[in-house]
Design an enzyme around this catalytic site. Structure first.
Site, short mmCIF file in Angstrom:
data_model
loop_
_atom_site.label_atom_id
_atom_site.label_comp_id
_atom_site.label_asym_id
_atom_site.label_seq_id
_atom_site.Cartn_x
_atom_site.Cartn_y
_atom_site.Cartn_z
N LYS A 118 43.78 58.41 29.21
CA LYS A 118 44.11 59.46 30.18
C LYS A 118 45.38 59.06 30.93
CE LYS A 118 40.99 62.09 33.16
NZ LYS A 118 39.87 61.91 34.10
C1 E4P Z 1 38.50 64.82 35.43
O1 E4P Z 1 38.76 64.20 34.44
C2 E4P Z 1 38.39 64.25 36.78
O2 E4P Z 1 37.76 63.00 36.65
C3 E4P Z 1 37.54 65.04 37.69
O3 E4P Z 1 37.06 66.22 37.10
C4 E4P Z 1 38.03 65.18 39.08
O4 E4P Z 1 37.10 65.94 39.81
P1 E4P Z 1 37.08 65.99 41.41
O5 E4P Z 1 38.12 66.94 41.87
O6 E4P Z 1 35.70 66.49 41.73
O7 E4P Z 1 37.31 64.58 41.88
#
Ligand code: E4P
Length: 217
Positions: A83
């Site tokens: 990522k």
């Molecule tokens: C996605 O890959 C992220 O880890 C995640 O969905 C972030 O979500 P949040 O806005 O609830 O922290």
């Protein structure tokens, strides 16, 4: 549509994976920072549990650092997806890692223009954060509609991975729009099961059955 768990918690992942409906996992540095133990061991364990794509994020912000960390993440397990954030350096790293056959999830996407860049860089997944857009009074699901339309126009292979899902409506809307994946915290997946009429209906079925058995006994 594929359903991923957005968590680094081994116990939660084990519990949900046992349901047989989980296709993968996404993590981020904030989620992994909450868990005890070495993050590489944790990611390896998650891959063994889910046996599907598991995203592990780089923390470097420069191209060379992202490449190095990306290679390290990819080595953890064949299921790992690297990522990278949607920055200039992240897009360069996405192009380079994808060119080597490493799957990349481009994260922190908040606009259709950004999603277009990720697709052009060969990303396997784009992660638009719908909940964080809703938080600033912007329609997160509107962005998903735009990205799905754009990717369909050009037949981009990048999968739309709806992230920052805060409730089951985000998941249902994602499915209606044809998004490829929704990643959800364990609590949201739990909420998807709930409907009061299911509980009321089951209670009545069981009571009626018990009554009939008592009469026959
Ligand atoms: C996605 O890959 C992220 O880890 C995640 O969905 C972030 O979500 P949040 O806005 O609830 O922290």
């Amino acid at each position: 549509m594929k359903l991923f768990i957005d968590s680094g918690n081994i116990k939660d992942i084990e519990t949900l994976a046992a349901l047989g409906i989980i296709d993968g996992v996404t993590t981020n540095p904030s989620l992994l920072a909450k868990e005890p133990g070495d993050y590489r061991d944790n990611l390896k364990r998650i891959c063994q549990i889910v046996k599907g794509p598991v995203s592990g994020e780089v923390t470097a912000t420069d191209f060379a650092g992202m490449l190095q960390q990306g290679h390290d993440v990819a080595k953890i397990d064949a299921h790992m997806v690297v990522k990278v954030p949607l920055t200039r350096e992240g897009i360069k790293a996405c192009k380079a890692l994808s060119g080597e056959g490493i799957r990349v999830n481009v994260t922190l996407c908040f606009s259709a223009a950004q999603a277009l860049l990720a697709a052009k860089a060969g990303a396997s997944y784009i992660s638009p954060f719908v909940g964080r857009l809703d938080d600033i009074a912007t329609n997160g699901m509107g962005l998903i509609r735009e990205i799905v339309d754009i990717y369909d126009n050009y037949d981009f292979k990048t999968e739309v991975l709806v992230a920052s899902c805060r409730h089951p409506i985000h998941v249902v809307e994602s499915a209606r729009m044809g998004a490829d994946v929704a990643t959800c915290p364990p609590a949201v997946i739990d909420q998807m099961f709930n409907h009061p009429l299911t509980n009321i209906g089951l209670e009545k079925f069981l009571k009626d059955w018990e009554k009939s058995q008592a009469v026959k006994a």
